[in-house]
Design a protein around this motif. Sequence first.
Motif, short mmCIF file in Angstrom:
data_model
loop_
_atom_site.label_atom_id
_atom_site.label_comp_id
_atom_site.label_asym_id
_atom_site.label_seq_id
_atom_site.Cartn_x
_atom_site.Cartn_y
_atom_site.Cartn_z
N SER A 3 -4.67 -1.97 4.39
CA SER A 3 -5.11 -0.61 4.63
C SER A 3 -4.06 0.10 5.48
O SER A 3 -3.06 -0.50 5.89
CB SER A 3 -6.48 -0.58 5.33
N GLN A 4 -4.28 1.38 5.74
CA GLN A 4 -3.30 2.12 6.51
C GLN A 4 -3.96 3.29 7.23
O GLN A 4 -5.04 3.75 6.86
CB GLN A 4 -2.19 2.67 5.59
N ASP A 5 -3.29 3.73 8.26
CA ASP A 5 -3.65 4.95 8.97
C ASP A 5 -2.38 5.80 8.98
O ASP A 5 -1.49 5.56 9.80
CB ASP A 5 -4.12 4.62 10.39
N ILE A 16 0.85 -1.18 0.00
CA ILE A 16 0.00 0.00 0.00
C ILE A 16 0.88 1.24 0.00
O ILE A 16 1.89 1.30 0.71
CB ILE A 16 -0.97 -0.01 1.20
N TYR A 17 0.53 2.19 -0.83
CA TYR A 17 1.27 3.43 -0.95
C TYR A 17 0.72 4.45 0.04
O TYR A 17 -0.50 4.56 0.21
CB TYR A 17 1.19 3.98 -2.37
N THR A 18 1.59 5.21 0.65
CA THR A 18 1.14 6.21 1.62
C THR A 18 0.28 7.28 0.95
O THR A 18 -0.52 7.93 1.60
CB THR A 18 2.34 6.85 2.33
N SER A 19 0.44 7.43 -0.35
CA SER A 19 -0.37 8.41 -1.09
C SER A 19 -1.70 7.83 -1.54
O SER A 19 -2.53 8.55 -2.10
CB SER A 19 0.42 8.89 -2.33
N GLY A 20 -1.89 6.52 -1.27
CA GLY A 20 -3.12 5.86 -1.69
C GLY A 20 -2.83 4.84 -2.77
O GLY A 20 -1.84 4.94 -3.46
N GLY A 21 -3.68 3.88 -2.92
CA GLY A 21 -3.46 2.83 -3.89
C GLY A 21 -2.79 1.62 -3.28
O GLY A 21 -1.98 1.75 -2.36
N SER A 22 -3.14 0.46 -3.76
CA SER A 22 -2.59 -0.78 -3.22
C SER A 22 -2.42 -1.80 -4.34
O SER A 22 -3.05 -1.70 -5.40
CB SER A 22 -3.47 -1.34 -2.11
N ILE A 23 -1.55 -2.74 -4.08
CA ILE A 23 -1.28 -3.82 -5.02
C ILE A 23 -1.36 -5.12 -4.25
O ILE A 23 -0.76 -5.27 -3.19
CB ILE A 23 0.13 -3.69 -5.63
N ALA A 26 0.18 0.27 9.15
CA ALA A 26 -0.46 -0.48 8.07
C ALA A 26 -1.15 -1.69 8.67
O ALA A 26 -0.72 -2.22 9.71
CB ALA A 26 0.55 -0.91 7.03
N TYR A 27 -2.20 -2.13 8.01
CA TYR A 27 -2.98 -3.26 8.51
C TYR A 27 -3.15 -4.29 7.40
O TYR A 27 -3.12 -3.98 6.21
CB TYR A 27 -4.36 -2.79 8.97
#
Length: 123
Positions: free
Chosen positions: A71-73, A51-58, A79-80
Amino acid sequence: AQQLVESGGGSVQAGGSLRLSCAASGYTYGIVCMAWFRQVPGKEREGVATIYTSGGSIYKIDSLKGRFTISQDNAKNTAYLQMNSLKPEDTAMYYCAASRSAVTCRGDDFSIWGRGTQVTVSS
């Protein structure tokens, strides 16, 4: 220096759920992405999701799509990995990793690693 600490692993029965957390501390400035990997003794480590801190995931493993969610906070530098409908084959040590390189985020050659948290799924 930065530190990654995983938590949330444990033993569950097949069909159960676990939520892994990865808390980053120390010098976290510039982290571009965080990722989850897993490894079974005797086998190569495999990427699970990034997951990118700017949004988006792979998601790196097609068979996990729909069962695992990353996901992330960002406010908590955490990160979760939500894992649902767990199967015995999901049993592994799960590691968190982070990178300041967008190039690295697209691959698996991360330089910042946590110590891992064990997930055991019984049938």
